[in-house]
Motif scaffolding. Structure first.
Motif, PDB file in Angstrom:
ATOM      1  N   ILE A 257      39.239  43.797  27.975  1.00  0.00           N
ATOM      2  CA  ILE A 257      39.339  42.404  27.504  1.00  0.00           C
ATOM      3  C   ILE A 257      39.597  41.461  28.669  1.00  0.00           C
ATOM      4  CG2 ILE A 257      40.770  40.826  26.143  1.00  0.00           C
ATOM      5  CD1 ILE A 257      41.103  43.099  24.101  1.00  0.00           C
ATOM      6  N   PHE A 258      40.518  41.817  29.571  1.00  0.00           N
ATOM      7  CA  PHE A 258      40.815  40.971  30.726  1.00  0.00           C
ATOM      8  C   PHE A 258      39.564  40.773  31.593  1.00  0.00           C
ATOM      9  CE2 PHE A 258      41.996  40.641  35.229  1.00  0.00           C
ATOM     10  CZ  PHE A 258      42.726  39.452  35.204  1.00  0.00           C
ATOM     11  N   ASN A 259      38.855  41.860  31.880  1.00  0.00           N
ATOM     12  CA  ASN A 259      37.630  41.749  32.679  1.00  0.00           C
ATOM     13  C   ASN A 259      36.582  40.889  31.987  1.00  0.00           C
ATOM     14  OD1 ASN A 259      38.549  43.350  34.819  1.00  0.00           O
ATOM     15  ND2 ASN A 259      37.884  45.242  33.830  1.00  0.00           N
ATOM     16  N   SER A 260      36.505  41.008  30.671  1.00  0.00           N
ATOM     17  CA  SER A 260      35.534  40.213  29.918  1.00  0.00           C
ATOM     18  C   SER A 260      35.848  38.720  30.007  1.00  0.00           C
ATOM     19  CB  SER A 260      35.510  40.651  28.449  1.00  0.00           C
ATOM     20  OG  SER A 260      35.098  41.999  28.334  1.00  0.00           O
ATOM     21  N   ILE A 261      37.129  38.384  29.950  1.00  0.00           N
ATOM     22  CA  ILE A 261      37.530  36.978  30.085  1.00  0.00           C
ATOM     23  C   ILE A 261      37.164  36.457  31.478  1.00  0.00           C
ATOM     24  CG2 ILE A 261      39.516  35.416  30.196  1.00  0.00           C
ATOM     25  CD1 ILE A 261      40.822  37.182  28.014  1.00  0.00           C
ATOM     26  N   CYS A 262      37.396  37.271  32.505  1.00  0.00           N
ATOM     27  CA  CYS A 262      37.030  36.870  33.876  1.00  0.00           C
ATOM     28  C   CYS A 262      35.529  36.633  33.984  1.00  0.00           C
ATOM     29  CB  CYS A 262      37.456  37.940  34.871  1.00  0.00           C
ATOM     30  SG  CYS A 262      39.247  38.066  35.101  1.00  0.00           S
ATOM     31  N   LEU A 263      34.739  37.483  33.330  1.00  0.00           N
ATOM     32  CA  LEU A 263      33.290  37.293  33.377  1.00  0.00           C
ATOM     33  C   LEU A 263      32.872  36.007  32.688  1.00  0.00           C
ATOM     34  CD1 LEU A 263      30.492  39.811  33.185  1.00  0.00           C
ATOM     35  CD2 LEU A 263      30.427  37.944  31.526  1.00  0.00           C
ATOM     36  N   ILE A 264      33.480  35.726  31.557  1.00  0.00           N
ATOM     37  CA  ILE A 264      33.147  34.483  30.840  1.00  0.00           C
ATOM     38  C   ILE A 264      33.436  33.268  31.714  1.00  0.00           C
ATOM     39  CG2 ILE A 264      33.823  33.029  28.892  1.00  0.00           C
ATOM     40  CD1 ILE A 264      34.258  35.654  27.301  1.00  0.00           C
ATOM     41  N   VAL A 265      34.583  33.286  32.399  1.00  0.00           N
ATOM     42  CA  VAL A 265      34.924  32.178  33.308  1.00  0.00           C
ATOM     43  C   VAL A 265      33.889  32.072  34.423  1.00  0.00           C
ATOM     44  CG1 VAL A 265      36.615  31.345  34.992  1.00  0.00           C
ATOM     45  CG2 VAL A 265      37.393  32.302  32.810  1.00  0.00           C
ATOM     46  N   GLY A 266      33.490  33.224  34.986  1.00  0.00           N
ATOM     47  CA  GLY A 266      32.502  33.223  36.060  1.00  0.00           C
ATOM     48  C   GLY A 266      31.174  32.648  35.620  1.00  0.00           C
ATOM     49  N   PHE A 267      30.727  32.992  34.428  1.00  0.00           N
ATOM     50  CA  PHE A 267      29.449  32.465  33.957  1.00  0.00           C
ATOM     51  C   PHE A 267      29.542  30.983  33.591  1.00  0.00           C
ATOM     52  CE2 PHE A 267      27.551  36.627  33.910  1.00  0.00           C
ATOM     53  CZ  PHE A 267      26.194  36.351  34.035  1.00  0.00           C
ATOM     54  N   CYS A 268      30.698  30.552  33.165  1.00  0.00           N
ATOM     55  CA  CYS A 268      30.869  29.105  32.934  1.00  0.00           C
ATOM     56  C   CYS A 268      30.737  28.345  34.250  1.00  0.00           C
ATOM     57  CB  CYS A 268      32.237  28.837  32.300  1.00  0.00           C
ATOM     58  SG  CYS A 268      32.358  29.318  30.554  1.00  0.00           S
TER      59      CYS A 268
ATOM     60  N   TYR B   3      28.221  29.645  43.124  1.00  0.00           N
ATOM     61  CA  TYR B   3      28.168  30.901  43.875  1.00  0.00           C
ATOM     62  C   TYR B   3      29.467  31.691  43.696  1.00  0.00           C
ATOM     63  CZ  TYR B   3      27.425  34.171  47.729  1.00  0.00           C
ATOM     64  OH  TYR B   3      27.273  35.312  48.490  1.00  0.00           O
ATOM     65  N   ILE B   4      30.608  30.997  43.667  1.00  0.00           N
ATOM     66  CA  ILE B   4      31.889  31.676  43.413  1.00  0.00           C
ATOM     67  C   ILE B   4      31.876  32.302  42.018  1.00  0.00           C
ATOM     68  CG2 ILE B   4      34.369  31.307  43.071  1.00  0.00           C
ATOM     69  CD1 ILE B   4      34.240  29.205  45.292  1.00  0.00           C
ATOM     70  N   GLY B   5      31.220  31.630  41.081  1.00  0.00           N
ATOM     71  CA  GLY B   5      31.088  32.180  39.735  1.00  0.00           C
ATOM     72  C   GLY B   5      30.385  33.529  39.724  1.00  0.00           C
ATOM     73  N   THR B   6      29.422  33.720  40.646  1.00  0.00           N
ATOM     74  CA  THR B   6      28.752  35.026  40.718  1.00  0.00           C
ATOM     75  C   THR B   6      29.723  36.113  41.174  1.00  0.00           C
ATOM     76  OG1 THR B   6      27.980  34.774  43.008  1.00  0.00           O
ATOM     77  CG2 THR B   6      26.565  33.890  41.262  1.00  0.00           C
ATOM     78  N   TYR B   7      30.703  35.742  41.998  1.00  0.00           N
ATOM     79  CA  TYR B   7      31.731  36.708  42.415  1.00  0.00           C
ATOM     80  C   TYR B   7      32.548  37.166  41.209  1.00  0.00           C
ATOM     81  CZ  TYR B   7      31.248  36.083  47.503  1.00  0.00           C
ATOM     82  OH  TYR B   7      30.793  36.084  48.795  1.00  0.00           O
TER      83      TYR B   7
END
Length: 485
Positions: A352-363, A375-379
Motif C-alpha cells: 500500500i505504501f509503495n502504491s501511494i508513492c507511485l500515485i504521487v509520482g504519476f501525478c 522527471y522526478i516523478g519518474t523516479y
C-alpha cells in the motif's frame, strides 16, 4: 514415513526421510543449532550464489526483451516500418502472449529437469534469438523473433521466483526477492547507458540498434553457458551443485524449509496435482495484483525513452541516458521496504505504501508543467513499482504451501503479469504527447485498485488466522500454518 541415518559416520549424520512412495528426502538431524549454523555460514553461501545468478538472469530477461525500447528512439522503427500504425506495440505484446502460453510448462520443467539444466538452456536460447534480431530486415521478421523470444524467456521470472521461495523461510523472502530485483534493475539501467554507447557505433558495419542486439545477445548466450555451473539446485539436492554446499549443509537448508511450512519434498508430478490448485480463489487475487502492477511497469520500461524524448523534449541520446538513473534510485526503496517488511512481517502495508508513492509520482509526471518535476516523478514511480515486485512476490509466496502449488501460482501470476503487460503496451499513446493522459490515469487507477485488493486480502487473512487460533480451521492443509499479511 520412517527415518534412518545415512551411511556417513560423523557426529552430525544426515537423516533421510523415506516416504510411503519410496522416495527419499534428505533432512538435517534435530538440533537446536540449525538456525545458528544457517546464519553463520550457509546463508551467506546461498545469498551470494543464488541471489547473484537469479538477479543476473532476471536482468538478462529484461535487457534482451527490452533492447527494443532503447532501439525505438533510433532508426530501427523506420528501418523496419515499425512506425506504421500499431506495429511497435504489436511487437511488444506478441512477445508477452508467447511468454504467457509457455510459462506453466516452463516452470514445471524447472522442477522436473532441475534449475541448472533448464535455466542454462533457455538463457542460451534467448541470447541467440536476441543476437539474430540484429539482422532482421522487415517488421514481420521482428515479430516472428519476438514470439520465439517470448517462448524462450517464459520460464525465467516464474521459475526463479519459485526457486527462491523454496530456499528461504517466509520471514526471509522479501529481502531476497528485493536483492534479486535490485541486481536486475541495476543491470537494466546500466544496459541503457551501454545502449547509448552502442548507438554511437551507428553505420560502423552495422546500425546503432543492430549493435545493441548483437552485443546483448552475445553476452546473454555466454552467461547461459556459465549458468549450468553457477546455478544451484533445490535445497534437498543442493550438495549436487558445483562447489556449493556439503551434504550436511544441504540437509540443514532443507530442514529449515520443512520446519517453516512442511513442503520441502514435492509429490510425484501429475497434471491433476497442478490443476487442483485452480480452485483456490486467493491465487486469482494475487493474479489481479500482478496484472494491475504490470500495467505501469510495462508502460514505463518500454516507453520511458519515448516519454523523455516526445514528452519532455530530450534528444534521442539524452532519452536513452536519462532513462537509467530512475532504475538506480529504485534499488533504495526496494531494499529499505524489504528490510522493514521482513523485520516486522509486514506485507500488505508495504504494498500500500509503495502504491501511494507511485500515485504521487504519476501525478507529478502527468500534471506538472515543469520538466524537472515531471522527471522526478519518474523516479518515484519507478522506485515504487520496483519495490512492489519484491513485496508482491513475497505476499503470494508467504501464503501458499506445497511445491506444485508454488509452481502453479508462480506461473499463473506471471501469466497475469504478462497480460497486464499487453494492456500496458497500449496505454502510452504517442498522439497524446507530451501529457500521455491515458497512461497517467490508468496507472493511478490501477494502484488505487491494488490498495483495495490488499485491503480485502488483509481482512480475509485476519479472519482466517482468528479461526485457526480457535482451532476452527486448518489453513493450507498444514498444521500450525498462519497467513502473513
Amino acid at each position: 514415513m520412517s527415518k534412518r541415518p545415512t551411511s556417513q559416520g560423523s557426529a552430525d549424520e544426515s537423516i533421510r526421510e523415506v516416504h510411503e512412495d519410496g522416495q527419499e528426502a534428505m533432512i538435517a538431524p534435530e538440533s537446536d543449532g540449525i538456525e545458528e549454523e544457517w546464519r553463520n555460514s550457509i546463508r551467506l553461501k546461498v545469498d551470494l550464489r543464488l541471489c547473484s545468478i537469479a538477479g543476473i538472469l532476471c536482468s538478462l530477461n529484461l535487457l534482451d526483451s527490452g533492447v527494443i525500447s532503447s532501439a525505438s528512439v533510433t532508426s530501427m522503427l523506420s528501418d523496419l516500418d515499425l512506425d506504421v500504425g500499431n506495429r511497435y506495440s504489436v511487437s511488444i505484446f506478441i512477445f508477452t502472449i508467447a511468454s504467457i502460453a509457455f510459462q506453466l510448462p516452463s516452470t514445471i520443467a524447472v522442477r522436473i529437469l532441475g534449475p541448472r539444466i533448464w535455466f542454462a538452456f533457455i538463457t542460451f536460447c534467448f541470447g541467440i534469438i536476441t543476437l539474430c534480431t540484429a539482422f532482421v530486415q522487415t517488421w514481420r521478421q521482428m515479430i516472428a523473433l519476438r514470439i520465439l523470444l517470448g517462448i524462450a524467456m517464459s520460464g525465467i521470472y516464474p521459475g526463479l521466483t519459485y526457486l527462491l521461495s523454496t530456499w528461504y523461510t517466509r520471514k526471509e523472502q522479501q529481502l531476497r526477492f528485493a536483492i534479486m530485483q535490485s541486481g536486475e534493475v541495476i543491470v537494466l539501467a546500466t544496459g541503457s547507458i551501454v545502449n547509448f554507447g552502442l548507438n554511437q557505433l551507428d553505420e560502423k558495419y552495422l546500425k546503432g540498434w543492430q549493435w545493441m542486439f548483437v552485443v546483448q545477445g552475445s553476452i546473454t548466450a555466454f552467461i547461459g553457458i556459465l549458468t549450468y555451473w553457477w546455478m544451484v539446485d533445490f535445497p534437498e539436492h543442493a550438495h549436487e551443485s558445483f562447489f556449493f554446499l556439503s551434504p550436511h549443509e544441504s540437509a540443514i537448508a532443507a530442514k529449515r524449509i520443512e520446519k517453516d511450512r512442511g513442503d520441502v519434498t514435492p509429490e510425484d508430478f501429475a497434471w491433476a496435482k497442478i490443476f487442483v490448485h485452480a480452485r483456490d480463489l486467493k491465487v486469482y487475487g494475487f493474479c489481479t495484483l500482478y496484472f494491475l502492477q504490470n500495467l505501469v511497469s510495462t508502460s514505463l520500461s518500454y516507453f520511458l525513452p519515448i516519454i523523455l524524448q516526445g514528452g519532455m523534449g530530450f534528444s534521442s541520446d539524452e532519452s536513452i541516458l536519462l532513462s537509467a538513473p530512475p532504475y538506480y534510485y529504485a534499488v533504495l526503496p526496494a531494499i529499505l521496504s524489504s528490510l522493514v517488511g521482513d523485520k516486522f512481517q509486514l506485507r500488505g502495508p508495504i504494498i500500500i505504501f509503495n502504491s501511494i508513492c507511485l500515485i504521487v509520482g504519476f501525478c507529478m509526471l502527468g500534471f506538472s508543467e515543469q520538466v524537472t518535476v515531471r522527471y522526478i516523478g519518474t523516479y518515484l514511480a519507478t522506485g515504487a513499482y520496483v519495490a512492489n515486485w519484491a513485496a508482491m512476490a513475497t505476499y503470494q509466496a508467504n501464503n501458499i504451501v506445497g511445491q506444485w502449488k508454488r509452481v502453479w501460482t508462480a506461473a499463473l501470476v506471471t501469466a497475469f503479469n504478462g497480460a497486464g503487460g499487453i494492456a500496458g503496451s497500449f496505454i502510452v499513446r504517442q498522439q497524446e504527447s507530451p501529457r500521455y493522459v491515458t497512461a497517467i490515469w490508468v496507472s493511478i487507477g490501477s494502484h488505487i485498485l491494488i490498495i483495495g485488493v490488499v485491503g480485502v486480502f488483509s481482512a480475509y487473512f485476519y479472519m482466517a488466522n482468528q479461526r485457526q487460533t480457535k482451532g476452527k480451521r486448518l489453513l493450507e492443509g498444514t498444521s500450525g500454518f498462519r497467513f502473513t499479511y
